[in-house]
Motif scaffolding. Structure first.
Motif, PDB file in Angstrom:
ATOM      1  N   ARG A 195       0.825  -1.206   0.000  1.00 53.99           N
ATOM      2  CA  ARG A 195       0.000   0.000   0.000  1.00 53.99           C
ATOM      3  C   ARG A 195       0.860   1.258   0.000  1.00 53.99           C
ATOM      4  O   ARG A 195       0.463   2.290  -0.542  1.00 53.99           O
ATOM      5  CB  ARG A 195      -0.921  -0.018   1.222  1.00 53.99           C
ATOM      6  N   VAL A 250      -3.711   1.628  -6.215  1.00 59.93           N
ATOM      7  CA  VAL A 250      -4.113   1.468  -4.815  1.00 59.93           C
ATOM      8  C   VAL A 250      -5.482   0.803  -4.721  1.00 59.93           C
ATOM      9  O   VAL A 250      -5.716  -0.060  -3.857  1.00 59.93           O
ATOM     10  CB  VAL A 250      -4.117   2.836  -4.104  1.00 59.93           C
ATOM     11  N   ALA A 254      -6.388  -2.773  -2.981  1.00 60.03           N
ATOM     12  CA  ALA A 254      -7.400  -2.917  -1.936  1.00 60.03           C
ATOM     13  C   ALA A 254      -8.367  -4.056  -2.257  1.00 60.03           C
ATOM     14  O   ALA A 254      -8.741  -4.840  -1.366  1.00 60.03           O
ATOM     15  CB  ALA A 254      -8.153  -1.604  -1.757  1.00 60.03           C
TER      16      ALA A 254
END
Length: 271
Positions: A195, A250, A254
């Motif tokens: 991340r 990102v 996720a």
């Protein structure tokens, strides 16, 4: 009457879902609207500082092929450079967790490399490896290497001592302990490192295109060329695509984390 009773929970559920959507997406949407309005006001009154949003949109629409070609180059640098940096960081973390002597021998050198400004390393890499894509891959990999190493190492060492005692009682081999205990347990930390690494990968690719001489391709190079020509719409359109690429990476990460680590604690460090 029974039909009305049966449909009542559906209405409540629908209303709850709508309220949840508004609660989750309303504040960020409002923030973006406010920023867009402020941007437009500043751009109209200061045309030599910021381009208007419609000028940026027209630039993207007028020559999509140029932006697409440069975006693909930047994506290539992110995939190859960051991918290599992430893999090397994780493998070195495994070696350090299994062999403490490796950490003592290598970590000081890694810290020295990480605190050295990447803009100072890039020209030396061009001298060493030429004007091709390799220096840009190396710069991108260096940017993501350290956060991946640190997070992976923390995860590999954050082992439940009671579970480890059980494995040792059962005379499990080092490989079995790593495969069945350390590796699954470190995955939340690995994703925490990813991340951090994914946005840094986009930054690293852009910086590599700024400072590594050679092939003038990629969104970072496009920003440099357009800024030198005072072409604000192209400059900010390229920056917007870099931002969009980072957000996309990102978001995909996720989704992948949610699918693979559904069992993970929501409060794990780095969430």
């Amino acid at each position: 009457m029974s039909d009305a009773v049966a449909t009542a929970p559906r209405r409540n559920s629908s209303g709850f879902n709508m309220a949840r959507i508004v609660f989750d997406w309303g504040p960020p949407a409002l923030t973006f609207v406010i920023v867009a309005v402020l941007w437009q006001l500043v751009a109209i009154n200061n045309p030599y500082v910021l381009p208007t949003l419609d000028a940026i949109g027209n630039s993207l629409a007028s020559d999509p092929g140029m932006y697409w070609a440069n975006l693909l180059v930047t994506c290539q640098e992110v995939v190859i450079g960051a991918g290599a940096g992430i893999i090397c960081g994780f493998l070195l973390a495994v070696a350090m967790s299994e062999l403490p002597i490796v950490e003592k021998a290598v970590m000081p050198l890694i810290v020295v490399i990480m605190v050295t400004p990447v803009v100072a390393i890039a020209p030396a890499l061009v001298v060493a490896f030429g004007f091709g894509m390799l220096p840009k891959y190396i710069v991108t990999g260096l940017v993501v290497f350290f956060p991946m190493l640190v997070n992976s190492l923390a995860g590999l060492r954050d082992v439940d001592q009671k579970a480890l005692d059980v494995f040792k009682t059962l005379h499990a081999s080092r490989w079995e302990i790593f495969r069945d205990l350390r590796l699954p347990g470190c995955m939340p930390f690995v994703f925490a490192g990813l991340r951090i690494a994914m946005p840094l990968a986009v930054v690293g690719a852009a910086v590599a295109e700024f400072v590594a001489a050679g092939q003038q391709a990629g969104l970072g190079s496009l920003v440099t060329i357009a800024a030198a020509q005072a072409n604000l719409p192209v400059t900010w359109a390229s920056i917007a695509l870099l931002c969009l690429l980072g957000v996309l990476l990102v978001s995909l990460l996720a989704l992948l984390r949610k699918r693979l680590l559904w069992w993970s604690d929501e409060d794990v460090i780095g969430r």
